[in-house]
Design a protein around this motif. Structure first.
Motif, PDB file in Angstrom:
ATOM      1  N   GLN A 197      22.406  26.047 -14.721  1.00  0.00           N
ATOM      2  CA  GLN A 197      21.849  25.086 -13.862  1.00  0.00           C
ATOM      3  C   GLN A 197      20.830  24.241 -13.269  1.00  0.00           C
ATOM      4  N   PHE A 198      19.456  24.951 -13.484  1.00  0.00           N
ATOM      5  CA  PHE A 198      18.330  24.515 -13.029  1.00  0.00           C
ATOM      6  C   PHE A 198      18.577  23.517 -14.689  1.00  0.00           C
ATOM      7  N   PHE A 199      18.916  23.697 -15.596  1.00  0.00           N
ATOM      8  CA  PHE A 199      18.531  23.401 -16.911  1.00  0.00           C
ATOM      9  C   PHE A 199      19.308  22.289 -16.806  1.00  0.00           C
ATOM     10  N   ASP A 200      20.604  22.206 -16.588  1.00  0.00           N
ATOM     11  CA  ASP A 200      21.456  21.428 -15.899  1.00  0.00           C
ATOM     12  C   ASP A 200      21.190  20.362 -15.731  1.00  0.00           C
ATOM     13  N   TYR A 201      20.698  20.319 -14.541  1.00  0.00           N
ATOM     14  CA  TYR A 201      20.453  19.540 -13.584  1.00  0.00           C
ATOM     15  C   TYR A 201      18.783  18.279 -13.203  1.00  0.00           C
ATOM     16  N   TYR A 202      17.697  19.082 -14.064  1.00  0.00           N
ATOM     17  CA  TYR A 202      16.917  18.365 -14.469  1.00  0.00           C
ATOM     18  C   TYR A 202      16.345  18.368 -15.344  1.00  0.00           C
ATOM     19  N   VAL A 203      16.889  18.563 -16.621  1.00  0.00           N
ATOM     20  CA  VAL A 203      17.296  17.633 -18.134  1.00  0.00           C
ATOM     21  C   VAL A 203      18.248  16.879 -18.212  1.00  0.00           C
ATOM     22  N   GLY A 204      19.676  16.685 -17.575  1.00  0.00           N
ATOM     23  CA  GLY A 204      20.465  15.483 -17.138  1.00  0.00           C
ATOM     24  C   GLY A 204      20.700  15.034 -16.564  1.00  0.00           C
ATOM     25  N   ARG A 205      21.444  15.277 -15.188  1.00  0.00           N
ATOM     26  CA  ARG A 205      21.290  14.094 -14.150  1.00  0.00           C
ATOM     27  C   ARG A 205      19.933  13.907 -13.881  1.00  0.00           C
ATOM     28  N   ALA A 206      19.272  14.497 -13.097  1.00  0.00           N
ATOM     29  CA  ALA A 206      17.933  14.083 -12.486  1.00  0.00           C
ATOM     30  C   ALA A 206      16.720  13.452 -13.379  1.00  0.00           C
ATOM     31  N   PHE A 207      17.216  13.890 -14.295  1.00  0.00           N
ATOM     32  CA  PHE A 207      16.132  12.681 -15.616  1.00  0.00           C
ATOM     33  C   PHE A 207      15.979  11.912 -15.510  1.00  0.00           C
ATOM     34  N   HIS A 208      14.849  10.956 -15.797  1.00  0.00           N
ATOM     35  CA  HIS A 208      14.873   9.640 -15.872  1.00  0.00           C
ATOM     36  C   HIS A 208      13.358   9.067 -16.475  1.00  0.00           C
ATOM     37  N   PRO A 209      13.242   8.131 -17.543  1.00  0.00           N
ATOM     38  CA  PRO A 209      12.201   7.939 -18.354  1.00  0.00           C
ATOM     39  C   PRO A 209      11.144   7.902 -17.340  1.00  0.00           C
ATOM     40  N   ARG A 210      11.268   7.193 -16.595  1.00  0.00           N
ATOM     41  CA  ARG A 210       9.925   6.197 -15.977  1.00  0.00           C
ATOM     42  C   ARG A 210       9.220   7.392 -14.397  1.00  0.00           C
ATOM     43  N   SER A 211      10.176   8.827 -14.492  1.00  0.00           N
ATOM     44  CA  SER A 211       9.805   9.859 -13.206  1.00  0.00           C
ATOM     45  C   SER A 211       8.907  10.260 -13.878  1.00  0.00           C
ATOM     46  N   VAL A 212       7.817  10.972 -13.496  1.00  0.00           N
ATOM     47  CA  VAL A 212       6.891  11.310 -13.469  1.00  0.00           C
ATOM     48  C   VAL A 212       6.735  13.453 -14.119  1.00  0.00           C
ATOM     49  N   ASN A 213       7.639  13.728 -13.603  1.00  0.00           N
ATOM     50  CA  ASN A 213       8.070  15.296 -13.240  1.00  0.00           C
ATOM     51  C   ASN A 213       9.143  14.776 -14.761  1.00  0.00           C
ATOM     52  N   SER A 214       9.856  14.601 -15.125  1.00  0.00           N
ATOM     53  CA  SER A 214      10.733  14.184 -16.147  1.00  0.00           C
ATOM     54  C   SER A 214      10.404  13.927 -17.667  1.00  0.00           C
ATOM     55  N   ASN A 215       9.369  12.955 -17.375  1.00  0.00           N
ATOM     56  CA  ASN A 215       8.875  12.784 -18.624  1.00  0.00           C
ATOM     57  C   ASN A 215       7.156  13.617 -19.744  1.00  0.00           C
ATOM     58  N   GLY A 216       7.555  14.426 -18.655  1.00  0.00           N
ATOM     59  CA  GLY A 216       5.731  14.870 -19.099  1.00  0.00           C
ATOM     60  C   GLY A 216       4.703  14.313 -19.156  1.00  0.00           C
ATOM     61  N   ALA A 217       4.280  13.312 -17.765  1.00  0.00           N
ATOM     62  CA  ALA A 217       3.113  12.434 -17.661  1.00  0.00           C
ATOM     63  C   ALA A 217       1.484  13.349 -17.014  1.00  0.00           C
ATOM     64  N   TRP A 218       2.640  14.826 -16.972  1.00  0.00           N
ATOM     65  CA  TRP A 218       1.148  14.907 -16.205  1.00  0.00           C
ATOM     66  C   TRP A 218       0.826  15.920 -16.930  1.00  0.00           C
ATOM     67  N   ASP A 219      -0.772  16.093 -17.385  1.00  0.00           N
ATOM     68  CA  ASP A 219      -1.124  17.164 -18.522  1.00  0.00           C
ATOM     69  C   ASP A 219      -1.884  18.196 -17.478  1.00  0.00           C
ATOM     70  N   ALA A 220      -2.382  19.119 -18.691  1.00  0.00           N
ATOM     71  CA  ALA A 220      -3.037  20.049 -18.200  1.00  0.00           C
ATOM     72  C   ALA A 220      -4.388  20.062 -17.493  1.00  0.00           C
ATOM     73  N   LEU A 221      -4.905  18.482 -17.598  1.00  0.00           N
ATOM     74  CA  LEU A 221      -6.392  18.507 -16.888  1.00  0.00           C
ATOM     75  C   LEU A 221      -5.684  18.491 -14.849  1.00  0.00           C
ATOM     76  N   THR A 222      -3.948  17.481 -14.351  1.00  0.00           N
ATOM     77  CA  THR A 222      -3.989  17.444 -13.178  1.00  0.00           C
ATOM     78  C   THR A 222      -4.167  18.467 -12.546  1.00  0.00           C
ATOM     79  N   PRO A 223      -4.283  19.587 -12.134  1.00  0.00           N
ATOM     80  CA  PRO A 223      -4.388  20.355 -11.219  1.00  0.00           C
ATOM     81  C   PRO A 223      -5.859  20.669 -10.632  1.00  0.00           C
ATOM     82  N   TRP A 224      -6.819  20.430 -12.233  1.00  0.00           N
ATOM     83  CA  TRP A 224      -8.262  20.719 -11.453  1.00  0.00           C
ATOM     84  C   TRP A 224      -8.396  19.767 -10.638  1.00  0.00           C
ATOM     85  N   GLY A 225      -8.546  18.512 -10.534  1.00  0.00           N
ATOM     86  CA  GLY A 225      -8.796  18.132  -9.039  1.00  0.00           C
ATOM     87  C   GLY A 225      -8.492  18.321  -7.706  1.00  0.00           C
TER      88      GLY A 225
END
Length: 88
Positions: A46-74
């Motif tokens: 259900q999580f996969f179907d929602y976030y990969v299907g219905r809630a996905f948006h190509p410009r969303s920071v959470n959908s497109n992998g725009a976060w990088d490994a250094l983001t949380p370090w700040g």
């Protein structure tokens, strides 16, 4: 990790810092796999179907992998309690 980002470009990772069983940070290049295993549990499906299907948006920071490994370090470098008397 910062030099790797400079030399090779963004290093994939979550916006929340996750650790493996050896207490090492976990990095990845994309948040979701292309396809779930056939034996995935119902909640994961259900999580996969929602976030990969219905809630996905190509410009969303959470959908497109725009976060990088250094983001949380700040956040971890932020002295949270430094101004607690002023904040309260």
């Amino acid at each position: 990790m910062r030099w790797q980002k400079v030399d090779e470009g963004p290093v994939g990772g979550p916006h929340e810092l996750a650790f493996d069983e050896n207490n090492k940070p976990i990095y990845w290049s994309k948040m979701f796999p292309d396809k779930l295993p056939a034996d995935a549990d119902p909640v994961t499906k259900q999580f996969f179907d929602y976030y990969v299907g219905r809630a996905f948006h190509p410009r969303s920071v959470n959908s497109n992998g725009a976060w990088d490994a250094l983001t949380p370090w700040g956040y971890y470098n932020f002295p949270l309690q430094q101004r607690i008397e002023t904040i309260k």
